[in-house]
Design an enzyme around this catalytic site. Sequence first.
Site, mmCIF file in Angstrom:
data_model
loop_
_atom_site.group_PDB
_atom_site.id
_atom_site.type_symbol
_atom_site.label_atom_id
_atom_site.label_comp_id
_atom_site.label_asym_id
_atom_site.label_seq_id
_atom_site.Cartn_x
_atom_site.Cartn_y
_atom_site.Cartn_z
ATOM 1 N N ASP A 128 -13.782 -7.798 26.554
ATOM 2 C CA ASP A 128 -15.271 -8.671 25.312
ATOM 3 C C ASP A 128 -16.035 -9.926 25.740
ATOM 4 O O ASP A 128 -15.764 -10.874 26.276
ATOM 5 C CB ASP A 128 -14.688 -9.162 24.470
ATOM 6 C CG ASP A 128 -15.645 -10.212 23.644
ATOM 7 O OD1 ASP A 128 -16.883 -8.997 23.132
ATOM 8 O OD2 ASP A 128 -15.452 -10.427 22.395
ATOM 9 N N GLY A 168 -9.847 -16.008 15.748
ATOM 10 C CA GLY A 168 -9.582 -17.313 15.117
ATOM 11 C C GLY A 168 -10.449 -18.765 15.148
ATOM 12 O O GLY A 168 -12.090 -18.459 15.752
ATOM 13 N N GLY A 187 -16.003 -24.255 17.170
ATOM 14 C CA GLY A 187 -16.124 -22.234 17.929
ATOM 15 C C GLY A 187 -15.394 -21.744 16.692
ATOM 16 O O GLY A 187 -14.654 -22.046 16.888
#
Length: 837
Positions: free
Chosen positions: A634, A521, A516
């Site tokens: 988020d 990052g 991912g």
Amino acid sequence: MVGMQLTSAERVPTTRFVSSRLYKLLVLCLFSSTCGDDGVLAEGSNNGTVEKGSILRPSEQPKLWHSAGIKFSLGFQPSGNNGMYVVGIAYSGIKNPTLVWTAGGGIKVSVQSSFHLQNNGNLVLQDGIGKVLWQTNTGNSGVVSAVLEDSGNFVLKNGNATTVWDTFTNPTDTLLVGQMLDVGKRLELYPYSLLLEPYGNLTLKWRGNITYWNVGASESSKTLTAAISNDGLFTISNSSGAQLWVARSSDYTDSSITLRRIKLDPDGNLRSYGWHESSQSWRVGWSAVEDQCLVYGWCGNFGMCVYNETGPFCKCPSANFVAVDSKDPQQGCKREPDIDIGECSNNQSMLELEHTEFLSYPPESDDFYGGISDCEQNCLKSGSCIAATILNDGSGMCRFKTTNFTIAYQSITIPSTSYIKVCGEPRLLPSPIVPAAPSSKSIKVSVAGIAVAIVGTLLGLVIIETAVWWVFCRNSPKFGGISAQYTLLEYASGAPIQFSYEELKRSTRNFKEKVGSGGFGTVYKGTLPNRSLVAVKKLEGIEQGDKQFRMEVATISSTHHLNLVRLIGFCSEGRHRLLVYEFMKNTSLDSFLFPSSEKSRILDWDTRLNIALGTARGIAYLHEECRDCIIHCDIKPENILLDDNLNAKVSDFGLAKLNNVRDHRNHTLTSIRGTRGYLAPEWLANLPITSKSDVFSYGMVLLEIISGKRNFDTSVSSGRRKFSTWAFDEFEKGSILSIIDEKLGGQINTEQVERAIQVSFWCIQEQPSQRPSMGKVVKMLEGLLPIERPPAPKPFEGLQSSASINCSVSASGSMISVLAASAPLASSSSSADVFLS
């Protein structure tokens, strides 16, 4: 007819049928000894019926009774190579006969024994002199028939065709497909047992009183059942068939698996197995206890469970102990000398074991609060204390072991220090062997020559070992032990493990498997030396100094909740900043809601509601239960990860603190979090950001969980209207079915769906003051708070394609500031972090 010939087209079906039938007969004859001298199948094999008066003996034919389809057989099976037998039911027609039930839990008998369905209907196992070793006690129950069914159930029935006794309701250590484990029933393999408790949970117990695994439905009912299905689902269900708890085998989508079973293994672990025809072998699809070292009693009394590159094994804590059985380490250890600790009361000391914890479950432990030295000295002075563990989690808790049964778990990932009482001085290593004095006839050798030989030999060994390690092991995660320098005293509670960069390179095989990437990052899959899977995130754009970074990591790692992804450790070395998380095998929520393939798994409504509740509980913990409020910034499906049982775990919380923004005007959304479709209006209106901003994002996610559609997907039926506006209009019209995901096929709880839809509309109100707190969201979803009819969510126009947000946290971590600037908006997947299996 003489001379008649068949064409190839006419021969094939017959040949296939005959070959299949002959193959089964051949297998049974060769491996099960079920054929007589004339090759005829054993008694009872044609329809599974066993006549009263039938007897089986290991020394006589027939030795087995068979089900009608020859899927199962009942009778004597060899138990090892010692000439002993057990009576049991086994799968037939596979390479290795596998027992699924045994008489008396596996009583071993000699070749002179017998298994007899008596004329009075009692089924008995007798030894060579006629002594009854086990029986069904059905002699006066009117038994008229006995049948071994193709399900694997052996049934005794009366004249009314009512079951008097059967193996399914009297299990031993295995559950088969179609077999139910009812409340109060258990699988047992001494000293371990699996029990379905009256309060709805499945528990694994050691000797009936130590519970070391406890999961389930938490719904009190006497009608609950646990079962394994053909597709590999192990479930707890109520009387209406609703699944209250589910465990999925890793191969549950594999349609080639024809046989499945749940078994309580001798090592105390509960596992599901699937039969793979290609390899002709059983493979594990699920284990109750992922870490074998956490199975209570597996290493025996005074045994210590540790890991090496091959897996877990048992050993003694030190030279103060010796193995009870040198050939079987799982039998535990005993003190050396073999005396009770009370017999050396005047000569006791404490053996210190670093990175070790003594497994302790109520009610077999006492807790004491104090420091490390207090923990050690109080146990030494206490007459009842056998051993003690000081928990390095900031609580200062010292846990006393006061029972005679003591087992330990040692791993570099365990921050605790433990002590155990020994007689005399602690001996960490065996005493050196002292060579005998040389005789007068010994050859005198030069001292210098001996020294040269020793030094030369050692130097050669060092060179060889270094070369071997450099070629084969330097990049392997199995070698090069992890240092794990714990930072408890300096960086508060939580004890995150400090890894070196080289250690994480080895654990990820030089960052080979990328799983991912996101705004902070890239994530890689890694394996620690104890074989634990981890997700290693290489952070980008982190400009904090080492001390600041460590402080923020300590704060994140001290945040513990069932619905939050756990931070295991970190790396801060030069320019390298990495975080190490627990690994989630079931990927993230978006892969289930918005699958890229039609073959992807579909989440039923109960699972979706459970995920929505788990997510809400995790966010509520961040907002309301932490020492400092943590605002996520988020919330979206990509940041909601799912564990093996599809329980929700919120990820990436607290990462906004790590982004030390020096000039917010030059930072775009991709480097700081926030995703189109989930942003609250206040982000773009230069208004203060509070926890209610996360509530808005959660409301959008909840609407996606219900509908199975992206809230910004222009391909949905809402056309050009805002997704939430369209959903509210449909709700007002009473068209709930048009909102919910069509993949559910209408299989929903209408009351729960209506409640969830209304909660989502309250969460996405334009004014933050109108949105509920996450704590209230949880209660509304659970039905504990009444829900008023929500007003229509207003379509705000502030979400422009040029908008950008910066989310940063003050040094104290107690408040959050938001900075808006003009920059390109990131795509919805730019900050997604997905941990794949």
